[in-house]
Design a protein around this motif. Structure first.
Motif, short mmCIF file in Angstrom:
data_model
loop_
_atom_site.label_atom_id
_atom_site.label_comp_id
_atom_site.label_asym_id
_atom_site.label_seq_id
_atom_site.Cartn_x
_atom_site.Cartn_y
_atom_site.Cartn_z
N UNK A 174 0.84 -1.19 0.00
CA UNK A 174 0.00 0.00 0.00
C UNK A 174 0.87 1.24 0.00
N UNK A 175 2.00 1.12 0.70
CA UNK A 175 2.98 2.20 0.73
C UNK A 175 4.33 1.53 0.58
N UNK A 176 5.17 2.04 -0.35
CA UNK A 176 6.41 1.34 -0.63
C UNK A 176 7.61 2.27 -0.56
N UNK A 177 8.47 2.03 0.43
CA UNK A 177 9.76 2.71 0.58
C UNK A 177 9.66 4.22 0.35
N UNK A 178 8.84 4.85 1.14
CA UNK A 178 8.70 6.30 1.02
C UNK A 178 9.59 6.99 2.04
N UNK A 179 10.35 7.97 1.57
CA UNK A 179 11.22 8.75 2.45
C UNK A 179 11.02 10.22 2.18
N UNK A 180 10.97 11.01 3.22
CA UNK A 180 11.07 12.46 3.07
C UNK A 180 11.36 13.08 4.43
N UNK A 181 11.91 14.29 4.40
CA UNK A 181 12.17 15.05 5.63
C UNK A 181 11.27 16.26 5.64
N UNK A 182 10.97 16.72 6.83
CA UNK A 182 10.13 17.90 6.95
C UNK A 182 10.78 18.85 7.95
N UNK A 183 11.04 20.10 7.50
CA UNK A 183 11.63 21.09 8.40
C UNK A 183 10.54 21.76 9.23
#
Lengths: 250, 290, 339
Positions: A20-29
């Motif tokens: 359903x969700x696959x290897x998601x990456x992100x950063x949030x400042x």
């Protein structure tokens, strides 16, 4: 750059073999406003559920203000300052609108600040409702939630999040089902919240509203991140257009 | 010793599976938790007894009539009571629980409490397997149990009606749009479940006497095995039946029979505490709170 | 000028704002509201004084009614967080066994053992149930149905705590009038306490968990911790009832886990009305005496209970209390109208 408030690292969720969700990456400042867009069924709500702890990930990590929260239960994440709205609103239907806010006001995160007396909480609740556009002097805040129109319930949902004084506010399709005038009244409030320094993640189909709030956007398709960048640039991306419109000549 | 555990454990397991099939089927198909299974089980037993001993019908006819009658009773319970409280889980449980107890206590009050209340074995005689003596009735129990478990799995997974009924359990609104009438289907599922419970009763009861307390035990056993297996899963039901059946026999052999129910109940509580949706349940997993 | 009459509801003008906020203008209106309340409370308080007039048997029935009422209140509070119990006997039995053990081995007097058993018992029950508080609906009902039997079998198998014989010869309670007043006092304290609790913001969280646990989690509240608190609080009157009756009977045994202590409170609450604690009280004070009258019919009375249970669950789920309350507020009086 400052330390990110939220780090999502290779987050993956499979439901019975289907990703359903696959290897998601992100950063949030801190102070950022991130938009998440994607077609229906692309994993947006699952991603929100993973960040807020309503669903346990199959793999990956979530870090909030430098602390790993991947396995923290949902309520404890709220205590740290992550509040979310639900796409499908489910208020306490038997309670008057303002009483709906008593439960978040009673929570460990805000309970002590608001004060122990139930009268105090009622007052704070009325104030919050006024802020999201309930007419204070009308009967509306006293009506049972089950009798309120959908737009009011959506705003009640927002008020419930604001009651928690979040540092990270996650709005899951808040504007869907709202009328134009309702959107027009809520939008400035969210802009104000952003200006006050609250970090925002918004999952939204209505791009015009998203553009006004978000300074960055990621696009999901079939559970994968297919684009990231400034909202206007992202939406111009060829791949994104293909995912959204489903045809190559779009 | 080992062989006897193996054989008796199997008999025990199949008895558990058989008792639970009716409850499990009804819940799996229509989400109705029929807590009246204990009452229905004894109703079938006593009905068969009355047809056989009082009316003097042939045994096979008596059994068949008892099964049909129990099915009809299930349908009546649905039509008269459950249809009015459909979807209110608490009311469904209380209403069916009360009906079950009412049936049992009516029999007790009417004096169905002595040793004369028993059903004869289908065939007299016994067989030796792996050095363990086993009578024909127990073989029939195993045969019927395995046949029904396979047949049910086939029915719910590969036939149109079965799939349709399962559709209702998953999502009533969608099923409605597909033209499946949920009340009718639910009544059918309660009736079939009741009839299955009756089958279990007439097959298993010849192994002992028909006593009121058996009804209460059946209620607990049936629900426990189904819940442990994961409610909508026939495979889970079979696994749960095998685990509990062998656990009982092992307990009786090594700890003493007085520990049987302790181990049994403790197993249920422990499994549910660790895996709230049962061994193979999937229904709740998606919405399970983490 | 003719004078005709029209009908006017008695509570007109009293119920000014909402169902539970009244505006009283006269003593008569006050009396109208207080009369049924005082009648019930006064009736219960006066009953033990009838000692010389009625058979001592009925005083024991009263004691039993209070016991069942305590268990019913306990059931209702658990139901208010969405926990449907088919095994209140577990609380009753655990309270009884703790007090029985303390009394028989340490020889402590009842006024020490009962409070200890009440608190420790409720704590023990909440701890035991904590792992299964995730379960809802029939799953939780099944666990509570099994637990009292599990305890019975454990005691039978291990022969601890007196085994099948139980523990007898425990310190008796003082005379029945005093005993009755003690249990009545506890009953009223529980009733008014629970009512206050459920109307407070804290109680709102309980009801929130029952109606929509997802939203309560999203509000940052640990619902399992709250459910455990609810079980503890609800357990107090039930374990007290067990401890109290143990001393009254001077005996505790496996019968303390009997299904009666699960079924009767459940029936009382359903018949009286779920969700209003007054319903649980009313149900218990109606059912227990009726059940005594029916004792001659043997197990047929269980059948009658069950029929009552079905009739109320299916036919009148609001229960007697809400029904009576509604009817009482619909009383009318003729008012002269000049034309």
């Amino acid at each position: 750059m400052a330390n990110p408030i939220l780090q999502v690292d290779h987050l993956t969720k499979r439901f019975g073999g289907i990703g359903a969700v696959y290897r998601i990456s992100f950063d949030l400042q801190p102070g950022e406003a991130l938009g998440i867009i994607g077609p229906n069924g692309s994993g947006k709500t699952t991603l929100v559920n993973l960040i807020t702890g309503f669903v346990k990930p199959t793999a990956g990590r979530v870090t909030f203000r430098g602390r790993e929260i991947t396995n923290l239960p949902a309520y404890a994440r709220v205590e740290l300052g992550i509040a979310r709205s639900f796409q499908m609103v489910r208020p306490f239907y038997n309670l008057p609108a303002f009483k709906n806010l008593i439960i978040p006001l009673f929570s460990p995160r805000v309970g002590k600040r608001v004060g122990g007396k139930s009268g105090n909480r009622d007052e704070v609740a009325m104030h919050l409702l006024e802020e999201v556009g309930f007419e204070r002097d009308s009967q509306v805040p006293y009506k049972v939630a089950s009798s309120l129109p959908h737009g009011y319930l959506k705003r009640l949902e927002l008020a419930r999040c604001l009651a928690l004084e979040p540092e990270l506010l996650i709005l899951d399709e808040l504007f869907s089902g709202m009328s134009m005038s309702e959107v027009a009244s809520v939008l400035p409030l969210i802009e104000k919240i952003r200006e006050q320094g609250t970090t925002i993640i918004m999952v939204e189909h209505r791009l015009r509203e998203l553009f006004r709030i978000a300074n960055r956007a990621i696009v999901l398709n079939f559970g994968e991140k297919i684009a990231e960048g400034k909202p206007e640039e992202v939406i111009a991306d060829e791949q994104v257009r293909k995912a959204y419109l489903g045809s190559e000549d779009a | 010793m080992f062989a006897s555990i193996l054989v008796n454990g199997l008999v025990n397991s199949v008895i558990l599976i058989l008792t639970a099939l009716g409850f499990s089927l009804t819940f799996g198909l229509s989400r109705v938790a029929n807590f009246a299974v204990g009452g229905l089980y004894l109703f079938a037993g006593f009905a068969a007894w009355i047809f056989l001993r009082i009316l003097g019908l042939p045994y096979a006819v008596a059994i068949l009539l008892a099964i049909i009658l129990t099915g009809i009773l299930g349908a009546i319970i649905y039509q008269v009571l459950l249809v009015r409280v459909r979807g209110i889980e608490l009311s469904e449980v209380i209403a069916t629980f009360a009906v079950g107890v009412a049936i049992l206590e009516t029999f007790r009050w009417a004096g169905f409490v002595t040793y004369e209340f028993n059903l004869p074995s289908f065939f007299k005689g016994r067989l030796e397997i792996l050095g363990t003596v086993i009578d024909y009735q127990r073989l029939i129990v195993i045969g019927v149990g395995l046949f029904l478990a396979v047949a049910l799995w086939w029915f719910t997974h590969h036939t149109k009606i079965g799939l349709g009924l399962r559709g209702i359990a998953q999502d009533e609104h969608t099923a409605l749009t597909l033209g499946i009438e949920s009340d009718w289907a639910a009544m059918l599922s309660v009736a079939i479940g009741s009839a299955l419970t009756a089958v279990a009763a007439v097959v298993i009861l010849p192994l002992g006497i028909i006593s009121i307390n058996v009804g209460y035990e059946v209620l607990l056993l049936a629900i426990a095995v189904s819940v442990l297996g994961g409610l909508e899963s026939t495979v889970g039901l079979v696994i749960a039946g095998l685990i509990l059946g062998y656990a009982q026999v092992l307990t009786a052999n090594f700890l003493g029979p007085q520990w049987m129910l302790v181990v049994y109940l403790a197993a249920i509580v422990t499994v549910l505490a660790v895996r709230p949706s049962g061994l193979l349940g999937r229904f709740k997993e998606i919405e399970e709170r983490v | 000028m003719t004078i005709t009459f029209r009908k006017e509801r008695l509570d007109r003008g009293i119920k000014a704002r909402s169902a539970d906020i009244y505006a009283l203008a006269s003593w008569r209106e006050l009396a109208y509201l207080l009369a049924p309340r005082m009648l019930l409370i006064g009736g219960v308080l006066a009953f033990p004084l009838l000692r010389g007039l009625v058979d001592a048997y009925w005083l024991r029935v009263m004691l039993m009614a209070c016991t069942i009422a305590l268990l019913a209140l306990s059931w209702d509070l658990m139901a208010s967080v969405g926990l449907v119990s088919l095994g209140q006997a577990m609380f009753f039995g655990i309270g009884g066994y703790i007090t029985g053990y303390l009394s028989s081995t340490l020889k402590w007097p009842p006024f020490i053992t009962i409070p200890i058993a009440t608190v420790a018992g409720a704590l023990l029950c909440a701890t035991l149930l904590y792992p299964v508080l995730r379960l809802r609906g029939i799953y939780f009902a099944l666990i509570t149905l099994s637990l009292p039997q599990l305890f019975e079998r454990i005691i039978e198998a291990t022969k601890i705590l007196g085994g099948t014989d139980g523990m007898s010869g425990l310190t008796p309670l003082p005379d029945i009038t005093i005993s009755l007043y003690v249990i009545i006092a506890v009953l009223f304290a529980t009733f008014f306490g629970f009512r206050r609790l459920i109307d407070s913001d804290y109680g709102l969280v309980f009801k929130g968990i029952r109606d929509n646990d997802r939203s309560v989690i999203a509000a940052g509240i640990n619902i399992y911790w709250y459910k455990a608190q609810a079980v503890f609080i609800a357990g107090l009157p039930a374990t007290f009832a067990g401890a109290f009756m143990t001393h009254y009977n001077q005996f505790v045994g496996m019968s303390s886990f009997a299904a009666d202590y699960s079924v009767l409170p459940l029936t009382s609450t359903v018949v009286g009305g779920i969700g209003v604690f007054a319903g649980a009280l009313l149900g218990a004070f109606l059912l227990v005496p009726i059940s005594e009258v029916l004792r001659a019919y043997g197990t047929l009375r269980v059948v009658i209970y069950c029929i009552a249970l079905v009739v109320f669950v299916v036919g009148r789920p609001e229960g007697i209390f809400r029904y009576a309350q509604r009817k009482y507020h619909q009383f009318e009086r003729p008012v002269a109208v000049e034309e």
